[in-house]
Motif scaffolding. Structure first.
Motif, PDB file in Angstrom:
ATOM      1  N   VAL A 292       6.901  20.210  16.519  1.00  0.00           N
ATOM      2  CA  VAL A 292       7.036  21.310  17.490  1.00  0.00           C
ATOM      3  C   VAL A 292       8.237  21.078  18.398  1.00  0.00           C
ATOM      4  CG1 VAL A 292       5.958  22.420  19.484  1.00  0.00           C
ATOM      5  CG2 VAL A 292       4.593  21.932  17.442  1.00  0.00           C
ATOM      6  N   ILE A 293       8.396  19.851  18.894  1.00  0.00           N
ATOM      7  CA  ILE A 293       9.541  19.544  19.754  1.00  0.00           C
ATOM      8  C   ILE A 293      10.850  19.739  19.006  1.00  0.00           C
ATOM      9  CG2 ILE A 293      10.738  17.701  21.006  1.00  0.00           C
ATOM     10  CD1 ILE A 293       8.013  16.560  21.742  1.00  0.00           C
ATOM     11  N   GLY A 294      10.897  19.255  17.767  1.00  0.00           N
ATOM     12  CA  GLY A 294      12.101  19.411  16.960  1.00  0.00           C
ATOM     13  C   GLY A 294      12.451  20.873  16.755  1.00  0.00           C
ATOM     14  N   ALA A 295      11.456  21.688  16.389  1.00  0.00           N
ATOM     15  CA  ALA A 295      11.694  23.108  16.168  1.00  0.00           C
ATOM     16  C   ALA A 295      12.182  23.789  17.446  1.00  0.00           C
ATOM     17  CB  ALA A 295      10.413  23.776  15.665  1.00  0.00           C
TER      18      ALA A 295
ATOM     19  N   ASP B 215       0.879  -1.178   0.000  1.00  0.00           N
ATOM     20  CA  ASP B 215       0.000   0.000   0.000  1.00  0.00           C
ATOM     21  C   ASP B 215       0.913   1.224   0.000  1.00  0.00           C
ATOM     22  OD1 ASP B 215      -1.774   2.083   0.515  1.00  0.00           O
ATOM     23  OD2 ASP B 215      -3.051   0.822   1.780  1.00  0.00           O
ATOM     24  N   ILE B 216       1.226   1.716  -1.186  1.00  0.00           N
ATOM     25  CA  ILE B 216       2.223   2.783  -1.323  1.00  0.00           C
ATOM     26  C   ILE B 216       1.825   4.065  -0.594  1.00  0.00           C
ATOM     27  CG2 ILE B 216       3.435   4.279  -2.974  1.00  0.00           C
ATOM     28  CD1 ILE B 216       3.556   1.930  -4.884  1.00  0.00           C
ATOM     29  N   PRO B 217       0.573   4.551  -0.685  1.00  0.00           N
ATOM     30  CA  PRO B 217       0.206   5.761   0.077  1.00  0.00           C
ATOM     31  C   PRO B 217       0.439   5.607   1.578  1.00  0.00           C
ATOM     32  CG  PRO B 217      -1.444   5.323  -1.591  1.00  0.00           C
ATOM     33  CD  PRO B 217      -0.525   4.126  -1.575  1.00  0.00           C
ATOM     34  N   VAL B 218       0.080   4.455   2.134  1.00  0.00           N
ATOM     35  CA  VAL B 218       0.306   4.220   3.563  1.00  0.00           C
ATOM     36  C   VAL B 218       1.799   4.154   3.856  1.00  0.00           C
ATOM     37  CG1 VAL B 218       0.040   2.538   5.435  1.00  0.00           C
ATOM     38  CG2 VAL B 218      -1.904   3.081   3.958  1.00  0.00           C
ATOM     39  N   TYR B 219       2.546   3.513   2.975  1.00  0.00           N
ATOM     40  CA  TYR B 219       3.998   3.394   3.147  1.00  0.00           C
ATOM     41  C   TYR B 219       4.659   4.770   3.127  1.00  0.00           C
ATOM     42  CZ  TYR B 219       8.727   1.542   2.444  1.00  0.00           C
ATOM     43  OH  TYR B 219      10.068   1.236   2.576  1.00  0.00           O
ATOM     44  N   LEU B 220       4.187   5.641   2.250  1.00  0.00           N
ATOM     45  CA  LEU B 220       4.732   6.997   2.193  1.00  0.00           C
ATOM     46  C   LEU B 220       4.400   7.776   3.463  1.00  0.00           C
ATOM     47  CD1 LEU B 220       3.984   7.946  -1.532  1.00  0.00           C
ATOM     48  CD2 LEU B 220       6.201   7.382  -0.526  1.00  0.00           C
ATOM     49  N   LYS B 221       3.186   7.617   3.977  1.00  0.00           N
ATOM     50  CA  LYS B 221       2.814   8.272   5.233  1.00  0.00           C
ATOM     51  C   LYS B 221       3.680   7.755   6.383  1.00  0.00           C
ATOM     52  CE  LYS B 221      -2.061   9.026   4.019  1.00  0.00           C
ATOM     53  NZ  LYS B 221      -3.458   8.635   4.334  1.00  0.00           N
ATOM     54  N   LEU B 222       3.922   6.456   6.376  1.00  0.00           N
ATOM     55  CA  LEU B 222       4.741   5.836   7.417  1.00  0.00           C
ATOM     56  C   LEU B 222       6.144   6.446   7.435  1.00  0.00           C
ATOM     57  CD1 LEU B 222       4.903   3.513   9.545  1.00  0.00           C
ATOM     58  CD2 LEU B 222       5.696   2.043   7.684  1.00  0.00           C
ATOM     59  N   ASN B 223       6.709   6.626   6.249  1.00  0.00           N
ATOM     60  CA  ASN B 223       8.063   7.161   6.175  1.00  0.00           C
ATOM     61  C   ASN B 223       8.112   8.675   6.371  1.00  0.00           C
ATOM     62  OD1 ASN B 223      10.136   4.938   5.444  1.00  0.00           O
ATOM     63  ND2 ASN B 223       8.361   4.456   4.187  1.00  0.00           N
ATOM     64  N   ALA B 224       7.029   9.358   6.056  1.00  0.00           N
ATOM     65  CA  ALA B 224       6.966  10.791   6.366  1.00  0.00           C
ATOM     66  C   ALA B 224       6.984  11.002   7.878  1.00  0.00           C
ATOM     67  CB  ALA B 224       5.709  11.407   5.750  1.00  0.00           C
ATOM     68  N   ALA B 225       6.230  10.154   8.595  1.00  0.00           N
ATOM     69  CA  ALA B 225       6.237  10.228  10.059  1.00  0.00           C
ATOM     70  C   ALA B 225       7.605   9.830  10.602  1.00  0.00           C
ATOM     71  CB  ALA B 225       5.146   9.318  10.634  1.00  0.00           C
ATOM     72  N   LEU B 226       8.236   8.845   9.966  1.00  0.00           N
ATOM     73  CA  LEU B 226       9.581   8.424  10.379  1.00  0.00           C
ATOM     74  C   LEU B 226      10.567   9.576  10.222  1.00  0.00           C
ATOM     75  CD1 LEU B 226      11.355   5.916  11.227  1.00  0.00           C
ATOM     76  CD2 LEU B 226      11.883   5.700   8.780  1.00  0.00           C
ATOM     77  N   LEU B 227      10.440  10.323   9.130  1.00  0.00           N
ATOM     78  CA  LEU B 227      11.317  11.471   8.910  1.00  0.00           C
ATOM     79  C   LEU B 227      11.123  12.512  10.010  1.00  0.00           C
ATOM     80  CD1 LEU B 227      13.287  13.189   7.301  1.00  0.00           C
ATOM     81  CD2 LEU B 227      11.375  13.929   5.852  1.00  0.00           C
ATOM     82  N   LEU B 228       9.879  12.796  10.354  1.00  0.00           N
ATOM     83  CA  LEU B 228       9.616  13.757  11.429  1.00  0.00           C
ATOM     84  C   LEU B 228      10.212  13.284  12.754  1.00  0.00           C
ATOM     85  CD1 LEU B 228       5.931  14.911  10.797  1.00  0.00           C
ATOM     86  CD2 LEU B 228       8.006  16.308  10.665  1.00  0.00           C
ATOM     87  N   LEU B 229      10.134  11.983  12.998  1.00  0.00           N
ATOM     88  CA  LEU B 229      10.718  11.431  14.222  1.00  0.00           C
ATOM     89  C   LEU B 229      12.219  11.707  14.262  1.00  0.00           C
ATOM     90  CD1 LEU B 229      10.678   9.596  16.790  1.00  0.00           C
ATOM     91  CD2 LEU B 229      11.147   7.682  15.239  1.00  0.00           C
ATOM     92  N   HIS B 230      12.906  11.411  13.171  1.00  0.00           N
ATOM     93  CA  HIS B 230      14.357  11.571  13.173  1.00  0.00           C
ATOM     94  C   HIS B 230      14.794  13.027  13.101  1.00  0.00           C
ATOM     95  CE1 HIS B 230      15.358   7.412  13.433  1.00  0.00           C
ATOM     96  NE2 HIS B 230      14.602   7.096  12.397  1.00  0.00           N
TER      97      HIS B 230
ATOM     98  N   LEU C 241      14.601  13.848  16.706  1.00  0.00           N
ATOM     99  CA  LEU C 241      15.742  13.260  17.407  1.00  0.00           C
ATOM    100  C   LEU C 241      17.036  13.987  17.048  1.00  0.00           C
ATOM    101  CD1 LEU C 241      14.924   9.446  17.058  1.00  0.00           C
ATOM    102  CD2 LEU C 241      14.453  10.963  18.988  1.00  0.00           C
ATOM    103  N   GLY C 242      17.101  14.522  15.828  1.00  0.00           N
ATOM    104  CA  GLY C 242      18.261  15.319  15.447  1.00  0.00           C
ATOM    105  C   GLY C 242      18.418  16.535  16.334  1.00  0.00           C
ATOM    106  N   GLY C 243      17.295  17.073  16.796  1.00  0.00           N
ATOM    107  CA  GLY C 243      17.354  18.200  17.722  1.00  0.00           C
ATOM    108  C   GLY C 243      17.982  17.825  19.050  1.00  0.00           C
ATOM    109  N   ILE C 244      17.836  16.543  19.438  1.00  0.00           N
ATOM    110  CA  ILE C 244      18.401  16.081  20.705  1.00  0.00           C
ATOM    111  C   ILE C 244      19.923  16.022  20.630  1.00  0.00           C
ATOM    112  CG2 ILE C 244      18.509  14.115  22.299  1.00  0.00           C
ATOM    113  CD1 ILE C 244      15.588  13.551  21.657  1.00  0.00           C
TER     114      ILE C 244
END
Length: 266
Positions: A246-249, A154-169, A172-175
């Motif tokens: 927000v946390i990252g920013a 399911d490519i749309p779901v997979y893209l959403k999954l990785n968009a959220a993964l990018l936001l997570l990292h 974490l980059g802010g940490i």
């Protein structure tokens, strides 16, 4: 607002690290996708039964009903979390902490670049390379799935999954960015920046065990990653993504303020 020569230098110094991390993630991604074949998938189920505690700790539990769920179970509880974190720790040191610790910041400041311009350039490098890593592994995942099991991802779901993964990292980059801006000694950067990320992931593993240890899930930012909700189609994913952004920013902004005010050993 940025220094293009410095940006090019950063990319030239870190592209090998990016390729090494990407190669490791690619290997695991392609192997896991290949194992979706019913003739091989039983091996992973056997691992769940033979090593229930370990598999639960790294988030590799559950029965997948489709390829998207399978990929999420076996990649997004450990591989997609740990390798980008290692990349972030290395980048944080190379782009900021090491420059200050080694006294090389004096060389950068002797060029026609302000402290703010240098910091923005280093931060942009961190953000760009993190985004590039996630974008490349996303593309590799799609190509692998479509090559081995056409139409089952399911490519749309997979893209959403990785968009959220990018936001997570990015969060974490802010940490790692904040302590790199605060401390002048690399050992303190590793102790605080890398130490916190390792501690948070250990909390995540303990929380995954459930029972009396479940409260650890509330002590780590990894819990904000809404992977399971995205794959299962539950609500609440947007809120988690906004919180991560927000946390990252806030972390990046705080780092910039600290770097602008601190005394540098020049």
């Amino acid at each position: 607002m940025i220094s293009l020569p410095l940006l090019k230098r950063n990319l030239a110094q870190t592209w090998k690290i990016l390729l090494i991390i990407l190669a490791a993630m690619t290997m695991y991604t392609t192997v896991i996708i290949y194992m979706y074949d019913p003739e091989l998938a039983h091996m992973l189920n056997d691992y769940q039964q033979a090593l229930p505690g370990m598999m639960t700790a790294v988030g590799m539990t559950g029965i997948a009903g489709n390829l998207t769920e399978f990929v999420h179970i076996y990649l997004y509880g450990f591989i997609m979390l740990v390798f980008p974190v290692i990349f972030l720790i290395i980048l944080g040191n190379k782009l900021l902490a090491h420059y200050v610790d080694a006294g090389s910041m004096a060389v950068l400041l002797s060029t026609p670049n302000s402290r703010t311009r240098i910091l923005v350039t280093q931060l942009l490098t961190l953000l760009l390379e993190t985004a590039l890593l996630i974008a490349l592994i996303t593309a590799i995942g799609i190509v692998s799935c479509e090559s081995l099991f056409p139409g089952e991802l399911d490519i749309p779901v997979y893209l959403k999954l990785n968009a959220a993964l990018l936001l997570l990292h990015l969060m974490l980059g802010g940490i790692v960015f904040l302590p790199a801006c605060i401390f002048n000694d690399s050992k303190w950067y590793f102790f605080v920046g890398a130490g916190l990320l390792i501690l948070f992931f250990l909390f995540q593993m303990l929380g995954n065990m459930g029972g009396d240890l479940e409260f650890f899930r509330y002590l780590t930012p990894f819990t904000l990653f809404p992977g399971e909700k995205i794959v299962s189609g539950q609500d609440g994913t947007v809120g988690s993504c906004v919180i991560m952004a927000v946390i990252g920013a806030a972390l990046y902004g705080s780092g910039a303020v600290c770097f602008g005010r601190k005394d540098l050993p020049l």
